[in-house]
Design a protein around this motif. Structure first.
Motif, mmCIF file in Angstrom:
data_model
loop_
_atom_site.group_PDB
_atom_site.id
_atom_site.type_symbol
_atom_site.label_atom_id
_atom_site.label_comp_id
_atom_site.label_asym_id
_atom_site.label_seq_id
_atom_site.Cartn_x
_atom_site.Cartn_y
_atom_site.Cartn_z
ATOM 1 N N LYS A 291 0.967 -1.131 0.122
ATOM 2 C CA LYS A 291 0.160 -0.066 0.185
ATOM 3 C C LYS A 291 0.817 1.289 0.001
ATOM 4 C CE LYS A 291 -3.837 2.102 0.317
ATOM 5 N NZ LYS A 291 -4.855 2.440 -0.517
ATOM 6 N N LYS A 292 0.691 2.166 -0.915
ATOM 7 C CA LYS A 292 1.639 3.127 -1.147
ATOM 8 C C LYS A 292 0.750 4.429 -1.337
ATOM 9 C CE LYS A 292 5.217 0.528 -3.262
ATOM 10 N NZ LYS A 292 6.218 -0.006 -4.021
ATOM 11 N N ASP A 293 0.810 5.158 -0.692
ATOM 12 C CA ASP A 293 0.027 6.505 -0.744
ATOM 13 C C ASP A 293 0.974 7.545 -0.325
ATOM 14 O OD1 ASP A 293 -2.632 5.321 -0.536
ATOM 15 O OD2 ASP A 293 -2.209 5.008 1.665
ATOM 16 N N SER A 363 0.034 8.024 9.338
ATOM 17 C CA SER A 363 0.521 7.050 8.106
ATOM 18 C C SER A 363 1.428 6.037 8.743
ATOM 19 C CB SER A 363 1.186 7.576 7.242
ATOM 20 O OG SER A 363 2.281 8.564 7.322
ATOM 21 N N ASP A 460 1.617 4.004 4.031
ATOM 22 C CA ASP A 460 0.142 3.459 4.136
ATOM 23 C C ASP A 460 -0.855 4.314 5.190
ATOM 24 O OD1 ASP A 460 -1.880 1.528 4.596
ATOM 25 O OD2 ASP A 460 -0.835 -0.153 5.220
ATOM 26 N N THR A 461 -1.730 4.776 4.562
ATOM 27 C CA THR A 461 -2.768 5.521 5.429
ATOM 28 C C THR A 461 -3.933 4.698 5.726
ATOM 29 O OG1 THR A 461 -3.551 6.451 3.270
ATOM 30 C CG2 THR A 461 -1.661 7.677 4.390
ATOM 31 N N SER A 462 -4.054 3.466 5.047
ATOM 32 C CA SER A 462 -5.377 2.763 5.187
ATOM 33 C C SER A 462 -5.698 2.523 6.484
ATOM 34 C CB SER A 462 -5.049 1.374 4.491
ATOM 35 O OG SER A 462 -4.068 0.424 5.281
#
Length: 464
Positions: A291-293, A363, A460-462
């Protein structure tokens, strides 16, 4: 003044004649056996002023002008690091001026030894300025050439005195071109860690000389140590620890860089103290996450001028109050920032580019990358830092260096492509941080050019 009587001096006093055999190709010297009766009429500083006042590229001292100056030898070609270049200064201690003499003689150390007091008859000789150095030679065909060996005793009178040369103790930030041809001492110096394991001047890419970057421990200011590929210590490995050194301050004819030249490897005195390399900050090995924000991104495309760097929240600070800064540049419709010490006239140029505040609380698994293009490579001069202090004063913040590998570039401007750096993990950091790109260059000296673009922090901000 402390006088040192050498073996050759004592022989010259007690024997009517003594001949020293030289290496093939040099003349045989018969030393003087009586004191020199000669009157000093001027000094090196006044001779230099005469040259400057003439406003000529090459100034010839009038043959009828009985100008005689006193000088002390500060260079030695015994180790092969000087060639037909005799460097003298006006005093054995606390000198103010120095000269480089072009002489057609090899192994001159046997006659003009270190500390030897000389009298220079300048009438009929010529002076010019080369890269900040004042050079004396013989005018031939409109050019300055070596003083012929047959005329050396006419212009360079050797006294019977050898004195101790006390090096002028300086720090690199004090260096100016007025120190050219002066014997100096530098304390707490080390070779940059990227050069450890290399020789003084025996690498495959060393042509004619080796130029190795030295840095000062208290502020990591940098300069060059010059070693000829003909020096007898060219294959010696660079010392890995801190050291003090005594050297002649000079400048290179081809690169025009201010540099330091050893008379002998014994003039570099290694200490037992460990190196003064920075302690790098490293996060513990994190878990890779696909996951790459985008947490932070800057490509500088919106900048219209260098002044706009401050408007978008970045600080662009020259810590020594010089004019050198990161500059806005563009090529092929792509904007980026460029930094170089070239043509800055700042011998210690330290510039910080500091980011706006970057929030990491929302994050995880963050890492940093950016694109760099390195040209006119003269050593790695760019480092990357961060601070968790929320302050606009870089002098009051606590900075920690990141172990990011800056790509090595070309020796010219031929490489056109940007290169991405290694990904550096920031996931152990929390709260707000500021990034900083620190450039430490020199003019004349190491002045590698860097183009900086696409500063990116992903995470990752999920789960936030």
């Amino acid at each position: 003044m402390k006088y040192i009587f050498t073996k050759s001096t004592l022989l010259a006093i007690f024997l009517p004649c003594f001949a020293c055999l030289q290496e093939p190709g040099t003349d045989i010297w018969i030393p003087e056996h009586s004191a020199v009766d000669i009157s000093v009429t001027s000094d090196i500083g006044t001779a230099i002023n005469s040259f400057e006042q003439s406003e000529k590229e090459i100034y010839t001292f009038d043959a009828d002008d009985h100008i005689v100056v006193e000088a002390f030898v500060i260079s030695s070609d015994e180790a092969g690091n000087f060639y037909k270049t005799l460097v003298v200064q006006d005093q054995p201690e606390n000198p103010t001026h120095g000269l480089e003499l072009k002489i057609d003689r090899r192994s001159y150390y046997s006659k003009y030894n270190l500390g030897r007091k000389l009298f220079l008859k300048l009438a009929g000789l010529s002076m010019q300025k080369e890269n900040g150095k004042y050079v004396i030679g013989y005018l031939s065909g409109g050019s300055l050439v070596d003083i012929p060996v047959s005329l050396l005793d006419k212009f360079i009178i050797r006294s019977l005195e050898t004195v101790e040369i006390i090096p002028l103790n300086i720090s690199l930030e004090e260096v100016t071109k007025s120190m050219m041809n002066i014997f100096v001492a530098l304390d707490q110096i080390q070779f940059i860690r990227q050069d450890l394991g290399k020789s003084f001047a025996a690498e495959a890419y060393d042509r004619y000389n080796g130029m190795r970057i030295v840095e000062q421990c208290d502020n990591l200011a940098r300069s060059y140590l010059f070693t000829s590929t003909y020096a007898n210590f060219r294959s010696n490995l660079l010392p890995g620890k801190k050291f003090d050194l005594n050297a002649v301050m000079s400048s290179d004819y081809y690169s025009r860089k201010i540099n330091l030249i050893l008379n002998s490897p014994e003039d570099l005195k290694q200490s037992e103290e460990e190196r003064c390399d920075p302690v790098f900050f490293e996060c513990p090995e994190g878990v890779e996450n696909e996951k790459k924000d985008i947490i932070f991104y800057e490509n500088f495309d919106e900048l219209k001028s260098t002044k706009d760097i401050d408007k978008i929240g970045w600080q662009n600070v020259n810590k020594n109050f010089g004019n050198g800064r990161f500059r806005k540049r563009s090529a092929d419709e792509n904007g980026f920032l460029q930094i170089s010490a070239y043509d800055s006239n700042e011998y210690v140029m330290e510039v910080w580019l500091v980011s706006p505040v970057i929030e990491l609380d929302k994050s995880r698994d963050e890492y940093l990358t950016f694109d760099i293009r390195t040209t006119f490579e003269e050593g790695t001069l760019l480092t990357v830092w961060f601070s968790t202090d929320d302050t606009d004063d870089i002098n009051k913040a606590s900075w920690h260096q990141l172990d990011i590998k800056i790509p090595v570039g070309s020796r010219d401007g031929s490489n056109k492509e940007f290169t991405g750096t290694n990904s550096f993990q920031l996931d152990c950091l929390e709260g707000s941080i500021r990034l900083a790109f620190k450039y430490t260059g020199s003019d004349p000296g190491a002045s590698t050019t860097y183009d900086l673009d696409n500063i990116l922090i992903l995470g990752d901000t999920s789960s936030n």
